[in-house]
Design a protein around this motif. Sequence first.
Motif, PDB file in Angstrom:
ATOM      1  N   ALA A 126      16.533 -10.026  -0.596  1.00 42.52           N
ATOM      2  CA  ALA A 126      16.276  -8.597  -0.790  1.00 42.52           C
ATOM      3  C   ALA A 126      15.017  -8.375  -1.614  1.00 42.52           C
ATOM      4  O   ALA A 126      14.208  -7.487  -1.306  1.00 42.52           O
ATOM      5  N   ALA A 127      14.845  -9.168  -2.662  1.00 40.30           N
ATOM      6  CA  ALA A 127      13.664  -9.010  -3.513  1.00 40.30           C
ATOM      7  C   ALA A 127      12.388  -9.215  -2.706  1.00 40.30           C
ATOM      8  O   ALA A 127      11.420  -8.454  -2.844  1.00 40.30           O
ATOM      9  N   GLY A 128      12.382 -10.235  -1.851  1.00 36.30           N
ATOM     10  CA  GLY A 128      11.212 -10.468  -1.017  1.00 36.30           C
ATOM     11  C   GLY A 128      10.944  -9.314  -0.075  1.00 36.30           C
ATOM     12  O   GLY A 128       9.802  -8.865   0.079  1.00 36.30           O
ATOM     13  N   ALA A 129      11.988  -8.798   0.553  1.00 36.46           N
ATOM     14  CA  ALA A 129      11.822  -7.710   1.519  1.00 36.46           C
ATOM     15  C   ALA A 129      11.321  -6.436   0.854  1.00 36.46           C
ATOM     16  O   ALA A 129      10.383  -5.784   1.341  1.00 36.46           O
ATOM     17  N   VAL A 130      11.936  -6.062  -0.258  1.00 34.61           N
ATOM     18  CA  VAL A 130      11.551  -4.822  -0.934  1.00 34.61           C
ATOM     19  C   VAL A 130      10.124  -4.925  -1.472  1.00 34.61           C
ATOM     20  O   VAL A 130       9.323  -3.985  -1.345  1.00 34.61           O
ATOM     21  N   PHE A 131       9.788  -6.062  -2.065  1.00 34.48           N
ATOM     22  CA  PHE A 131       8.424  -6.245  -2.565  1.00 34.48           C
ATOM     23  C   PHE A 131       7.406  -6.084  -1.441  1.00 34.48           C
ATOM     24  O   PHE A 131       6.375  -5.411  -1.608  1.00 34.48           O
ATOM     25  N   LEU A 132       7.677  -6.684  -0.297  1.00 31.33           N
ATOM     26  CA  LEU A 132       6.720  -6.628   0.809  1.00 31.33           C
ATOM     27  C   LEU A 132       6.612  -5.222   1.394  1.00 31.33           C
ATOM     28  O   LEU A 132       5.528  -4.800   1.811  1.00 31.33           O
ATOM     29  N   THR A 133       7.708  -4.478   1.426  1.00 33.21           N
ATOM     30  CA  THR A 133       7.639  -3.084   1.868  1.00 33.21           C
ATOM     31  C   THR A 133       6.775  -2.266   0.917  1.00 33.21           C
ATOM     32  O   THR A 133       5.914  -1.478   1.348  1.00 33.21           O
ATOM     33  N   LEU A 134       6.985  -2.452  -0.379  1.00 33.65           N
ATOM     34  CA  LEU A 134       6.184  -1.724  -1.364  1.00 33.65           C
ATOM     35  C   LEU A 134       4.713  -2.106  -1.270  1.00 33.65           C
ATOM     36  O   LEU A 134       3.823  -1.247  -1.336  1.00 33.65           O
ATOM     37  N   PHE A 135       4.448  -3.394  -1.085  1.00 34.83           N
ATOM     38  CA  PHE A 135       3.055  -3.836  -1.040  1.00 34.83           C
ATOM     39  C   PHE A 135       2.374  -3.359   0.240  1.00 34.83           C
ATOM     40  O   PHE A 135       1.180  -3.025   0.229  1.00 34.83           O
ATOM     41  N   ALA A 136       3.115  -3.312   1.341  1.00 36.89           N
ATOM     42  CA  ALA A 136       2.543  -2.764   2.577  1.00 36.89           C
ATOM     43  C   ALA A 136       2.156  -1.305   2.387  1.00 36.89           C
ATOM     44  O   ALA A 136       1.118  -0.847   2.888  1.00 36.89           O
ATOM     45  N   THR A 137       2.989  -0.567   1.661  1.00 36.19           N
ATOM     46  CA  THR A 137       2.685   0.836   1.376  1.00 36.19           C
ATOM     47  C   THR A 137       1.387   0.943   0.588  1.00 36.19           C
ATOM     48  O   THR A 137       0.505   1.765   0.902  1.00 36.19           O
ATOM     49  N   PHE A 138       1.258   0.112  -0.431  1.00 36.55           N
ATOM     50  CA  PHE A 138       0.029   0.106  -1.229  1.00 36.55           C
ATOM     51  C   PHE A 138      -1.184  -0.228  -0.363  1.00 36.55           C
ATOM     52  O   PHE A 138      -2.225   0.452  -0.440  1.00 36.55           O
ATOM     53  N   LEU A 139      -1.082  -1.261   0.465  1.00 38.76           N
ATOM     54  CA  LEU A 139      -2.225  -1.672   1.285  1.00 38.76           C
ATOM     55  C   LEU A 139      -2.643  -0.573   2.261  1.00 38.76           C
ATOM     56  O   LEU A 139      -3.839  -0.305   2.438  1.00 38.76           O
ATOM     57  N   ALA A 140      -1.667   0.055   2.907  1.00 40.88           N
ATOM     58  CA  ALA A 140      -1.995   1.102   3.877  1.00 40.88           C
ATOM     59  C   ALA A 140      -2.673   2.286   3.196  1.00 40.88           C
ATOM     60  O   ALA A 140      -3.694   2.804   3.677  1.00 40.88           O
ATOM     61  N   LEU A 141      -2.117   2.724   2.072  1.00 43.73           N
ATOM     62  CA  LEU A 141      -2.700   3.873   1.375  1.00 43.73           C
ATOM     63  C   LEU A 141      -4.046   3.514   0.750  1.00 43.73           C
ATOM     64  O   LEU A 141      -4.981   4.330   0.758  1.00 43.73           O
ATOM     65  N   ALA A 142      -4.165   2.304   0.225  1.00 48.19           N
ATOM     66  CA  ALA A 142      -5.444   1.877  -0.348  1.00 48.19           C
ATOM     67  C   ALA A 142      -6.515   1.788   0.730  1.00 48.19           C
ATOM     68  O   ALA A 142      -7.684   2.125   0.491  1.00 48.19           O
ATOM     69  N   THR A 143      -6.133   1.353   1.921  1.00 51.91           N
ATOM     70  CA  THR A 143      -7.085   1.307   3.031  1.00 51.91           C
ATOM     71  C   THR A 143      -7.589   2.704   3.358  1.00 51.91           C
ATOM     72  O   THR A 143      -8.795   2.925   3.547  1.00 51.91           O
ATOM     73  N   ARG A 144      -6.686   3.661   3.396  1.00 51.87           N
ATOM     74  CA  ARG A 144      -7.102   5.038   3.679  1.00 51.87           C
ATOM     75  C   ARG A 144      -8.038   5.565   2.589  1.00 51.87           C
ATOM     76  O   ARG A 144      -9.079   6.161   2.881  1.00 51.87           O
ATOM     77  N   VAL A 145      -7.681   5.331   1.336  1.00 50.43           N
ATOM     78  CA  VAL A 145      -8.510   5.813   0.225  1.00 50.43           C
ATOM     79  C   VAL A 145      -9.899   5.191   0.283  1.00 50.43           C
ATOM     80  O   VAL A 145     -10.921   5.887   0.132  1.00 50.43           O
ATOM     81  N   LYS A 146      -9.966   3.882   0.512  1.00 49.54           N
ATOM     82  CA  LYS A 146     -11.267   3.211   0.558  1.00 49.54           C
ATOM     83  C   LYS A 146     -12.103   3.708   1.733  1.00 49.54           C
ATOM     84  O   LYS A 146     -13.328   3.861   1.620  1.00 49.54           O
ATOM     85  N   LYS A 147     -11.464   3.949   2.868  1.00 49.51           N
ATOM     86  CA  LYS A 147     -12.213   4.476   4.013  1.00 49.51           C
ATOM     87  C   LYS A 147     -12.775   5.858   3.694  1.00 49.51           C
ATOM     88  O   LYS A 147     -13.909   6.186   4.070  1.00 49.51           O
ATOM     89  N   LEU A 148     -11.996   6.668   3.004  1.00 51.70           N
ATOM     90  CA  LEU A 148     -12.488   7.988   2.598  1.00 51.70           C
ATOM     91  C   LEU A 148     -13.657   7.847   1.628  1.00 51.70           C
ATOM     92  O   LEU A 148     -14.668   8.559   1.743  1.00 51.70           O
ATOM     93  N   GLU A 149     -13.540   6.937   0.683  1.00 49.64           N
ATOM     94  CA  GLU A 149     -14.620   6.730  -0.287  1.00 49.64           C
ATOM     95  C   GLU A 149     -15.902   6.259   0.385  1.00 49.64           C
ATOM     96  O   GLU A 149     -17.007   6.626  -0.033  1.00 49.64           O
ATOM     97  N   LEU A 150     -15.742   5.436   1.426  1.00 52.62           N
ATOM     98  CA  LEU A 150     -16.908   4.888   2.121  1.00 52.62           C
ATOM     99  C   LEU A 150     -17.425   5.810   3.222  1.00 52.62           C
ATOM    100  O   LEU A 150     -18.384   5.470   3.919  1.00 52.62           O
ATOM    101  N   GLY A 151     -16.767   6.951   3.387  1.00 50.66           N
ATOM    102  CA  GLY A 151     -17.199   7.886   4.420  1.00 50.66           C
ATOM    103  C   GLY A 151     -16.850   7.444   5.817  1.00 50.66           C
ATOM    104  O   GLY A 151     -17.466   7.892   6.794  1.00 50.66           O
ATOM    105  N   GLY A 152     -15.840   6.568   5.921  1.00 50.06           N
ATOM    106  CA  GLY A 152     -15.469   6.045   7.231  1.00 50.06           C
ATOM    107  C   GLY A 152     -14.500   6.907   7.995  1.00 50.06           C
ATOM    108  O   GLY A 152     -14.145   6.597   9.134  1.00 50.06           O
ATOM    109  N   LEU A 153     -14.046   8.011   7.383  1.00 51.96           N
ATOM    110  CA  LEU A 153     -13.132   8.925   8.061  1.00 51.96           C
ATOM    111  C   LEU A 153     -13.766  10.298   8.124  1.00 51.96           C
ATOM    112  O   LEU A 153     -14.387  10.753   7.162  1.00 51.96           O
TER     113      LEU A 153
END
Length: 254
Positions: free
Chosen positions: A226-253
């Motif tokens: 369970a710890a592995g699964a929950v951690f990976l779900t949380l980290f996927a959320t961070f990666l997806a949102l961070a990707t969006r933020v960085k694309k916005l910062e770089l003018g890619g969206l």
Amino acid sequence: MDEATRLRRILDDPRRLFGDDDLPPNTNLPWWLAPLPTWLENFGLNVAWLVVAINLVGTAFGFWYYGIHPFSDPIVQLQFASEPLVMWPFVPDSPVATLFIALSLALWKLGRSNEYINALAFFGCWKLGLWTPFVLAAFADSFLAVTWFPMYLFLFFSHLAMVVQAFLIQRYSAFPIRAVAVAVAWYGFNDLVDYFVPLVGDPHHTALPVADSAAAYGTTVLQVAAAGAVFLTLFATFLALATRVKKLELGGLA
């Protein structure tokens, strides 16, 4: 460029497999959001239909692994046979993830990219691509006692390949908040019924070759998984949102 023309150009010069002709532009994201070398991203996107086909085969194999044996009697065996029918959608996690990535790439190639499918594919390939090797390593002795060693290696490395696929998606997805929310809801609910509140019957996580209540690493097998699964779900959320933020910062969206 149509697919026939693209294929002819690649046959004329195979180096084009690693080029970016008619591909989404490089996103220039930091390495921790886009860890694949550009040539590998380009290759994966240039052979997207092959990747789709491989993932569909993987999906079929995954359903077989969980117990759908269409040419046997009974057809439903193994974990599927022990799960309530209503919970079946939450059982074959990895096959569903490979189906999501196949759909994501296919829709992108057809010019009909769907951000909900993209987010689900990213979460699924990241999460299951790492969770499965995690439990295979954490409980290696138990797995190897019941699993043919070549199959063990196949499961380990084929799931890691899912993680590689996940990082193709950032080239053509904006990861909008609504799509990330759907992916969080789906995989968060999976974690809930897999480990914490099964709703019907026992926890619905992928069957492990050791009892959930067995002691492991100072806690129980269930809690480690369970710890592995929950951690990976949380980290996927961070990666997806961070990707969006960085694309916005770089003018890619837009």
